[in-house]
Design a protein around this motif. Structure first.
Motif, mmCIF file in Angstrom:
data_model
loop_
_atom_site.group_PDB
_atom_site.id
_atom_site.type_symbol
_atom_site.label_atom_id
_atom_site.label_comp_id
_atom_site.label_asym_id
_atom_site.label_seq_id
_atom_site.Cartn_x
_atom_site.Cartn_y
_atom_site.Cartn_z
ATOM 1 N N ILE A 124 0.880 -1.170 0.000
ATOM 2 C CA ILE A 124 0.000 0.000 0.000
ATOM 3 C C ILE A 124 0.915 1.216 0.000
ATOM 4 O O ILE A 124 1.637 1.461 0.965
ATOM 5 C CB ILE A 124 -0.948 -0.010 1.209
ATOM 6 C CG1 ILE A 124 -1.893 -1.209 1.122
ATOM 7 C CG2 ILE A 124 -1.742 1.297 1.289
ATOM 8 C CD1 ILE A 124 -2.811 -1.371 2.312
ATOM 9 N N SER A 125 0.895 1.942 -1.095
ATOM 10 C CA SER A 125 1.876 2.998 -1.278
ATOM 11 C C SER A 125 1.236 4.379 -1.194
ATOM 12 O O SER A 125 0.315 4.699 -1.945
ATOM 13 C CB SER A 125 2.574 2.848 -2.637
ATOM 14 O OG SER A 125 3.492 3.906 -2.827
ATOM 15 N N PHE A 126 1.752 5.171 -0.269
ATOM 16 C CA PHE A 126 1.434 6.593 -0.202
ATOM 17 C C PHE A 126 2.531 7.405 -0.887
ATOM 18 O O PHE A 126 2.620 8.623 -0.700
ATOM 19 C CB PHE A 126 1.316 7.038 1.263
ATOM 20 C CG PHE A 126 0.279 6.296 2.057
ATOM 21 C CD1 PHE A 126 -1.054 6.351 1.712
ATOM 22 C CD2 PHE A 126 0.636 5.536 3.165
ATOM 23 C CE1 PHE A 126 -2.016 5.679 2.443
ATOM 24 C CE2 PHE A 126 -0.312 4.858 3.904
ATOM 25 C CZ PHE A 126 -1.650 4.927 3.548
ATOM 26 N N ALA A 127 3.368 6.726 -1.681
ATOM 27 C CA ALA A 127 4.572 7.360 -2.212
ATOM 28 C C ALA A 127 4.329 8.100 -3.518
ATOM 29 O O ALA A 127 4.737 9.248 -3.684
ATOM 30 C CB ALA A 127 5.667 6.306 -2.408
ATOM 31 N N GLY A 128 3.708 7.464 -4.481
ATOM 32 C CA GLY A 128 3.655 8.051 -5.814
ATOM 33 C C GLY A 128 2.638 9.160 -5.933
ATOM 34 O O GLY A 128 1.533 9.068 -5.398
ATOM 35 N N GLY A 129 2.983 10.209 -6.655
ATOM 36 C CA GLY A 129 2.014 11.250 -6.976
ATOM 37 C C GLY A 129 1.254 10.873 -8.230
ATOM 38 O O GLY A 129 1.305 11.575 -9.244
ATOM 39 N N LEU A 130 0.550 9.752 -8.166
ATOM 40 C CA LEU A 130 -0.095 9.182 -9.344
ATOM 41 C C LEU A 130 -1.604 9.372 -9.268
ATOM 42 O O LEU A 130 -2.202 9.165 -8.212
ATOM 43 C CB LEU A 130 0.205 7.684 -9.446
ATOM 44 C CG LEU A 130 1.671 7.261 -9.390
ATOM 45 C CD1 LEU A 130 1.778 5.741 -9.448
ATOM 46 C CD2 LEU A 130 2.449 7.882 -10.533
#
Length: 410
Positions: A48-54
């Motif tokens: 679960i990624s809160f990383a990408g500005g996607l």
């Protein structure tokens, strides 16, 4: 003279090849994006990624976009598959110009240049405007890829202190007086990485400083149409004192689909012409068929209705993230409440290092972006950026539970 004598008189052949020439200094001095490297770590589906500005892929208008391509290729295949002008598809520029005019910035199609995303627009501007060693002011922190772009141009990047409302006008005035910069780069609305929005009074102060000292303003606005609450602020470009020295950048990546790789810049005529020449040297023009399909989509569909659905989903996801942060982050942590965009900016208590903690988080199948790479000056090791767009509220709550486990273990 015998052949062997001739051979003996020639220089001896080297037993090893001479090494290839080195890279240009600018290529060797600018590192790769830590954010892109983090994204590579989080490709496992269980993360679960809160990383990408996607943008959320399930919210793409896939069927209407497909229909737009089908119609373009059925009705005008020869034009859509041919070379085209550097400035961009006239219908697409016309559609963008109308949207800008409806939001208070009178614009004609000829005021615009279509680019390969707004990222290319930054490269065009850096090439057209910046000599090596000239100074660019940036918010601190700021968009990481902009720092890369200015670094490759050989610019001297000077950070300006920011607070919860964006760039500090007092600190900016002092920096402009001291540095006499060529350019100020800003993301005034739902900034990346912080999600902050510059209020009107500060926008007016920026315009006043630009008029007084003669610097260029590059106003990057990829997130402005993703407002969930509050009132729209006028673009700096729309303020009279800045009208002749502000470049406005926009993108279809966050409002339609990033795979189209379409953006645009609005600039005064002389600078726009220079950017056209730079673009000719880079790629001649953006994809003809992609531009035609985007223009067809805008003509056949209601982009505002699509954006309303996207904003509703993002608002719900932002709220799920904000509601869970107090339980996930250690006591003494702080975070902001963005009114739109894609990011929440958080800070852990003193003594925490978000970069060191990241690998532990990824091992627990959760990820975020440490804040340190976004700083042009001294980094804040305790800061982190959390994107809320690519997961459902349920997944966000589970991701925060995992993140809380990592932080509590410390």
């Amino acid at each position: 003279m015998t052949p062997s004598t001739l051979q003996g008189s020639a220089p001896a052949a080297s037993s090893a090849a001479v090494p290839a020439p080195p890279l240009a200094a600018r290529a060797a001095s600018v590192g790769s994006s830590p954010v892109r490297e983090i994204l590579a770590l989080t490709q496992r589906p269980e993360v679960i990624s809160f990383a990408g500005g996607l943008p959320a892929p399930e919210l793409f208008a896939a069927e209407p976009i497909r229909a737009a391509y089908d119609r373009v290729l059925a009705e005008e295949p020869q034009r859509a598959l041919q070379y085209s002008t550097t400035e961009g598809d006239p219908a697409l520029r016309g559609a963008v110009a109308r949207r800008l005019g409806e939001r208070g910035l009178p614009t004609g199609p000829d005021d615009l240049l279509v680019t390969t995303g707004s990222q290319q627009a930054l490269t065009l501007l850096a090439t057209a405007l910046l000599e090596p060693g000239e100074t660019v002011l940036v918010e601190n922190p700021t968009y990481l890829a902009a720092l890369q772009c200015f670094g490759l141009a050989g610019a001297r990047v000077v950070p300006v202190d920011s607070d919860d409302e964006g760039v500090d006008p007092v600190a900016l005035a002092e920096a402009v007086e001291r540095e006499r910069p060529k350019m100020l780069y800003l993301i005034p609305t739902f900034q990346n990485p912080t999600g902050r929005t510059l209020p009107l009074a500060r926008r007016e102060a920026v315009a006043e400083l630009a008029a007084r000292y003669g610097m260029w303003i590059v106003e990057d606005d990829p997130y402005g149409e993703l407002r969930f609450e509050g009132e729209h602020e006028p673009w700096v470009s729309a303020l009279p004192k800045a009208a002749d020295r502000t470049v406005l950048l926009g993108s279809f990546s966050k409002v339609l689909a990033p795979g189209l790789r379409l953006g645009w810049l609005r600039a005064p005529a002389a600078l726009r012409r220079a950017c056209v020449i730079v673009k000719q040297s880079l790629d001649l023009h953006c994809s003809t068929v992609d531009q035609a399909a985007a223009a067809r989509y805008l003509a056949d569909n209601d982009l505002d209705a699509h954006l309303a659905r996207v904003r509703d989903a993002y608002r719900e996801r932002r709220d799920a993230l904000l509601d869970g942060l107090s339980a996930a982050l250690p006591p003494g942590s702080t975070w902001n409440h963005p009114q739109g965009g894609m990011f929440v900016w958080a800070r852990l208590p003193e003594g925490y290092d978000a970069t060191e903690l990241l690998r532990e988080a990824v091992a627990k199948d959760v990820a975020y972006v440490p804040g340190a790479p976004f700083f042009a000056g001294s980094p804040d090791p305790a800061a982190l950026r959390l994107s809320f767009t690519t997961h459902t509220p349920e997944e966000i709550r589970e991701g925060l539970r995992r993140l809380g486990d990592v932080l509590r273990s410390r």
